[in-house]
Design a protein around this motif. Structure first.
Motif, short mmCIF file in Angstrom:
data_model
loop_
_atom_site.label_atom_id
_atom_site.label_comp_id
_atom_site.label_asym_id
_atom_site.label_seq_id
_atom_site.Cartn_x
_atom_site.Cartn_y
_atom_site.Cartn_z
N PHE A 94 0.80 -1.22 0.00
CA PHE A 94 0.00 0.00 0.00
C PHE A 94 0.83 1.27 0.00
CE2 PHE A 94 -3.22 -3.09 1.20
CZ PHE A 94 -4.19 -2.75 0.27
N THR A 95 2.11 1.16 -0.35
CA THR A 95 2.91 2.34 -0.64
C THR A 95 2.40 2.90 -1.96
OG1 THR A 95 4.79 1.26 0.41
CG2 THR A 95 5.27 3.16 -0.97
N GLY A 96 2.37 4.21 -2.09
CA GLY A 96 1.75 4.85 -3.26
C GLY A 96 2.25 4.35 -4.60
N TRP A 97 3.56 4.31 -4.80
CA TRP A 97 4.10 3.92 -6.10
C TRP A 97 3.88 2.44 -6.39
CZ3 TRP A 97 7.98 0.37 -6.85
CH2 TRP A 97 8.72 -0.01 -5.72
N VAL A 98 3.86 1.60 -5.36
CA VAL A 98 3.63 0.16 -5.57
C VAL A 98 2.19 -0.07 -5.99
CG1 VAL A 98 3.61 -2.10 -4.46
CG2 VAL A 98 5.46 -0.51 -3.97
N ARG A 99 1.25 0.63 -5.35
CA ARG A 99 -0.16 0.49 -5.74
C ARG A 99 -0.38 0.89 -7.18
NH1 ARG A 99 -3.75 3.15 -1.09
NH2 ARG A 99 -3.57 4.80 -2.62
N ILE A 100 0.21 2.01 -7.59
CA ILE A 100 0.05 2.47 -8.97
C ILE A 100 0.68 1.47 -9.94
CG2 ILE A 100 0.63 4.30 -10.60
CD1 ILE A 100 -1.42 5.17 -8.53
N LEU A 101 1.86 1.00 -9.62
CA LEU A 101 2.55 0.04 -10.48
C LEU A 101 1.79 -1.28 -10.58
CD1 LEU A 101 5.08 -0.21 -12.21
CD2 LEU A 101 6.27 -1.11 -10.23
N LEU A 102 1.25 -1.76 -9.46
CA LEU A 102 0.45 -2.99 -9.49
C LEU A 102 -0.83 -2.81 -10.30
CD1 LEU A 102 0.80 -4.28 -5.81
CD2 LEU A 102 1.60 -5.42 -7.89
N PHE A 103 -1.48 -1.67 -10.15
CA PHE A 103 -2.71 -1.44 -10.92
C PHE A 103 -2.40 -1.30 -12.41
CE2 PHE A 103 -6.33 1.08 -12.50
CZ PHE A 103 -7.33 0.16 -12.22
#
Length: 113
Positions: A53-62
């Protein structure tokens, strides 16, 4: 001589290029996430949750989920167009595939965003 009749709105180079682009996006995302996991080394549930749920990880996963859905749709549609000859049944299968992939993307959005 075989007469080939292209059917479908996005037939040919556009689909080929879309599959290559989505494959590259997924590959880059998996490498970045793998390296981040090696560096962070989450050990328990809370550290995994904090990592995901770190911002960049969420964006990258999505972004990876979107790429995977688009990639899967193109491949499934091409297979259905090649092997199912009954028009109404092929249309039913394509619509089923679209609905399933949209549900998967929405589910990922609910979880990640």
């Amino acid at each position: 001589m075989v007469k080939r009749i292209p059917v479908g709105a996005r037939y040919g180079l556009r689909d080929w290029l879309a599959q290559r682009v989505t494959a590259v996006v997924m590959t880059i995302a998996i490498v970045i996430l793998g390296l981040a996991l090696i560096v962070c080394r989450p050990a328990d549930f809370e550290s995994w949750r904090e990592f995901v749920f770190t911002g960049w990880v969420r964006i990258l996963l999505f972004l990876t989920v979107l790429s995977l859905a688009w990639h899967a749709f193109i491949g499934a549609r091409d297979i259905l167009m090649d092997y199912i000859k009954i028009d109404w049944f092929r249309l039913l299968k394509v619509i089923t595939t679209i609905v399933y992939l949209v549900v998967c993307v929405v589910w990922a959005a609910v979880i990640l965003l």
